[in-house]
Design an enzyme around this catalytic site. Structure first.
Site, PDB file in Angstrom:
ATOM      1  N   GLU A  96       0.790  -1.221   0.000  1.00  0.00           N
ATOM      2  CA  GLU A  96       0.000   0.000   0.000  1.00  0.00           C
ATOM      3  C   GLU A  96       0.827   1.279   0.000  1.00  0.00           C
ATOM      4  O   GLU A  96       0.446   2.265  -0.632  1.00  0.00           O
ATOM      5  CB  GLU A  96      -0.931   0.012   1.235  1.00  0.00           C
ATOM      6  N   SER A 357     -31.828 -22.509  52.423  1.00  0.00           N
ATOM      7  CA  SER A 357     -31.011 -22.806  53.608  1.00  0.00           C
ATOM      8  C   SER A 357     -29.527 -22.513  53.411  1.00  0.00           C
ATOM      9  O   SER A 357     -28.714 -22.905  54.256  1.00  0.00           O
ATOM     10  CB  SER A 357     -31.176 -24.284  53.979  1.00  0.00           C
TER      11      SER A 357
END
Length: 824
Positions: A96, A357
């Site tokens: 690029e 419980s």
């Protein structure tokens, strides 16, 4: 002439010097004005906002657990600097912008060449865009015109002034298109190769480098043949340029390209959604989850719940915590996040439910630290009225008197309420508040004795961390949902030079350890708060590790895969919630099973539904844990106690057992399970000290039972050594409230609504000392009748305020006030 020439020459020199100074000043002034103009333009035209990334949540090893679409419905996952490998950087720059490191956003040579080709129609038409110019265009897409190209050039220059080269390259790699709604190298790598960019091969890296120029023509999964041909062409080109070793290029050319688009990573959806909401501006959130544990926990939970569908049970939640670090290593909010019919998107880890419980171990540990009980201490397990509250055991049966360890192992309700009544509800709820129980904190003043049986709301996260506290010797800390090195804020890119990332190789900030337990702003508490002592934690753990207990799943005791853990189950009222939470030295695992709708099921119990999943999780996730176990702390000691009471033996305690105790804390009270009584020679009646004759009696020991225990034995027909009646000739009225009858029905200061048409009546009952034979009942000081101690008496009262009185045959009396309302 010579003097005149010299003078003219001097004037000329002075003139030229002045001209140079004026020129220099003009240049400096021009430069200053240019700088001011540039600064003004920079302020007037600020950089475009940072791109909106797809939030991703990472596992502890850095792999992506879960990814989300960004607000514009695109897959744009942020590529970290450490993921930009040298191979990726070389391929991108060679293809690029090979002069990227040296230009200031614009390559003038490339611009002139492109202008010539475009003007004369020779070669490929190009815009000579640098990587920086492409970043400007990707952030602000515009129609490709000459004017927009000039703006793009200006933006590129602006970017170069603000950001370093490495940050500009990072922005480019995060924005390049890959077709459809896929943007950025990381998104493409994960969706097509199921790897992050730093784990890609040379062939895969080059594939991702060539697609952005033709995202519509080179679509992975659709145009693989064209992509392969283009990839190989660039590989040969890179090889010819000497960019990569020749052998690496040859190997890459042989690598096949058979890819398709995969779904984005979707593990831990509930935690991911929670963290993304907590940190909405953070692109990358590092959790502490272990990927393998999370995956196994999700699979086990989903498959287990599928087998429960026919029982009317559709959901479960699981939390796995490392006891040493407090790091949450697996987080399963529901059996299936995509199960919309059963509200699978609800998070069962943070949902507030009745804990059943599960709070009992914590209560008993606190009571041990207060010196109220020890493991062998006997507690009454008989029907008892606690100021109007009458708890029942889960199986509706009572056991008379039981040791604390049996009460906990068998999860008996009545002994737990008795201990809470003795400890005090405020003391208990204050400790729960310190342990991070948010619902308890909000409703602390309204909680009563029922809180120990599930009457207070709690989440799986809170309960699990409470058991982590037990596992860690009573030391409480907040759970860690994010990785210790993570920070809640991710800064914008800063203008560092290339090669100057932070210590983690990332622009993410590195902060102090983050404690996050589900509520923002819950900090401020010092780490390592001691809620209970190591001794009490050990004794509780020792009881919870016992296998002789009713909540062991059927057939589990004979199983070779029974893990070595301490655990506790819980079942909420109406069988709406089943809990099982267990721990060893390394891990604590919490399990909730039920329905998000709140619908109960007859099969929904902690022992039969939640515990099997708990055992499966321990066997799957902690199978390689060290086989070590807890040892008694040095502060703990042994002593002999009376087997009849669990207290320090007296001279009348022949049956003694060994019990743990906390020196200096546990009660040193002497046992009084029997008392000396003066009995007539024939054993027909007893004497008090006031009526005892000078001779003709003997001293005997009789059980010293609580009135409620006596009432239970009488009601159940359980034989016990009962006191003879008191000397009928005794003229002394033995008053005093310490042994007076206790009215168990009706409850004091309670309103009773009776239906007139149904002829409803009010029940009168009481408990008394074991030497009492009969009691007399009074309503509003009017005699009603005499009855046996255990007899149930019914009365049809008139509406209004009533005074109910009960007097025993020793002259002791108790009153309660109630209100009666009658319905038509």
């Amino acid at each position: 002439m010579t003097v005149r020439f010299a003078l003219c020459r001097g004037v000329e020199v002075i003139y030229l010097a002045n001209m140079k100074r004026r020129t220099g000043m003009r240049i400096l002034l021009g430069l200053g004005l240019s700088v001011l103009l540039l600064l003004g333009l920079d302020l007037a035209f600020p950089l475009p906002p940072a791109p909106q990334y797809s939030p991703i949540v990472l596992a502890a090893d850095g792999s992506v657990l879960h990814a989300n679409l960004n607000p514009t419905q695109k897959w744009r996952m942020k590529t970290e600097l450490r993921e930009i490998t040298p191979v990726l950087r070389k391929a991108i720059l060679e293809k690029e912008d090979r002069w990227f490191r040296w230009h200031l956003g614009v390559n003038p040579v490339a611009l002139v060449q492109a202008a010539g080709r475009n003007a004369f129609g020779t070669g490929r038409t190009t815009g000579a865009s640098t990587i920086t110019m492409q970043v400007a265009r990707l952030l602000e897409p515009k129609e490709r015109t000459f004017g927009n190209k000039l703006l793009e050039i200006l933006r590129a220059t602006q970017f170069e002034l603000h950001y370093s080269k490495v940050e500009i390259l990072q922005l480019y790699l995060n924005l390049v298109p890959y077709g459809g709604n896929v943007e950025g190298v990381k998104s493409a790598a994960l969706l097509y190769f199921q790897q992050t960019p730093d784990y890609l091969s040379l062939a895969q890296t080059v594939t991702l480098a060539i697609i952005p120029n033709r995202p519509r023509g080179l679509v992975l999964g659709k145009n693989n043949a064209a992509v392969l041909q283009e990839r190989n062409r660039w590989l040969r080109r890179f090889g010819a340029a000497g960019l990569f070793p020749k052998q690496d290029v040859e190997d890459a050319l042989l690598e096949p390209l058979d890819v398709q688009r995969h779904a984005a990573p979707a593990l831990a959806p509930h935690l991911s959604r929670r963290l993304v909401r907590q940190f909405p501006h953070q692109a990358i959130i590092r959790s502490g989850l272990e990927r393998s544990k999370q995956s196994k926990a999700e699979d086990l939970t989903r498959n287990y719940v599928r087998r429960l569908y026919e029982l009317g049970i559709t959901q479960a939640a699981v939390l796995v915590v490392n006891n040493r670090t407090r790091q949450v290593e697996a987080y399963v909010g529901s059996a299936d996040f995509r199960d919309f019919g059963n509200q699978g998107q609800n998070d069962g880890v943070v949902a507030v439910r009745s804990p059943g419980s599960t709070l009992k171990p914590f209560l008993y540990a606190l009571a041990m630290d207060r010196g109220l009980v020890t493991p062998k201490f006997l507690l009454p397990d008989v029907p008892t009225n606690f100021q109007g509250y009458r708890p029942e055991n889960f199986d509706k049966h009572c056991n008379g008197e039981v040791t604390l360890e049996r009460a906990l192992a068998y999860s008996l309700n009545i002994p737990a309420v008795r201990v809470l009544n003795q400890l005090g509800v405020p003391t208990f709820t204050d400790k729960l508040r310190q342990a991070g129980f948010q619902n308890v904190t909000r409703n602390r003043t309204r909680l009563g004795l029922s809180s120990i049986l599930g009457g207070c709301g709690a989440s799986l996260e809170e309960l699990t961390n409470l058991y982590v506290t037990l596992a860690d010797g009573g030391r409480y800390e907040k759970l860690q949902l994010t990785a210790p090195h993570d920070s809640p804020h991710s800064p914008a890119p800063s203008p560092r030079g290339e090669g100057e990332p932070d210590n983690n190789g990332s622009t993410e900030s590195s902060g102090s350890p983050l404690s996050f337990s589900g509520e923002e702003g819950r900090g401020g508490e010092a780490p390592g708060t001691a809620l209970i002592s190591p001794s009490a934690a050990f004794l509780t753990t020792d009881i919870l590790a016992q296998l002789t207990r009713p909540d062991l799943p059927l057939g589990a005791a004979s199983s070779m895969r029974l893990p070595k853990i301490a655990w506790k189950t819980g079942t909420s009222y109406g069988r709406r919630d089943a809990w099982s939470i267990g721990y060893n030295k390394q891990y604590t695992i919490g399990v909730w099973v039920g329905n998000f709708s709140g619908q109960g099921s007859p099969a929904l119990t902690g022992s039969e539904v939640a515990t099997p999943l708990l055992f499966d999780l321990f066997n799957a996730l902690a199978y390689n844990s060290p086989n070590d176990w807890y040892v008694p702390p040095a502060a703990l000691d042994f002593r002999l106690v009376c087997a009849e009471s669990g207290l320090v033996p007296s001279e009348n305690c022949p049956n003694q057992v060994i019990d743990y105790f906390l020196p200096g804390i546990s009660s040193g009270q002497r046992c009084q399970h029997v008392r000396e009584v003066l009995v007539s020679a024939d054993g027909a009646f007893t004497y008090c000290r006031a009526c005892a004759p000078a001779a003709g009696y003997r001293r005997e020991l009789y059980p010293n039972l609580l009135p409620e225990v006596v009432a239970y034995k009488e009601a159940q027909g359980i034989p016990y050594r009962r006191l003879p009646v008191h000397n009928p000739q005794c003229q002394l009225v033995r008053g005093g409230l310490e042994r007076a009858p206790s009215i168990t029905s009706p409850s004091a200061n309670t309103e009773y609504v009776l239906n007139r048409h149904e002829k409803q009546q009010l029940l009168l009952s009481c408990t008394t000392d074991n030497e009492v034979r009969q009691v007399s009942w009074y309503v509003n000081d009017q005699f009603l009748r005499t009855a046996a101690v255990t007899e149930r008496v019914f009365v049809r009262p008139t509406p209004g305020t009533l005074k109910i009185s009960c007097a025993d045959d020793h002259g002791r009396n108790t009153d309660v006030l109630v209100t009666v309302t009658e319905l038509e």
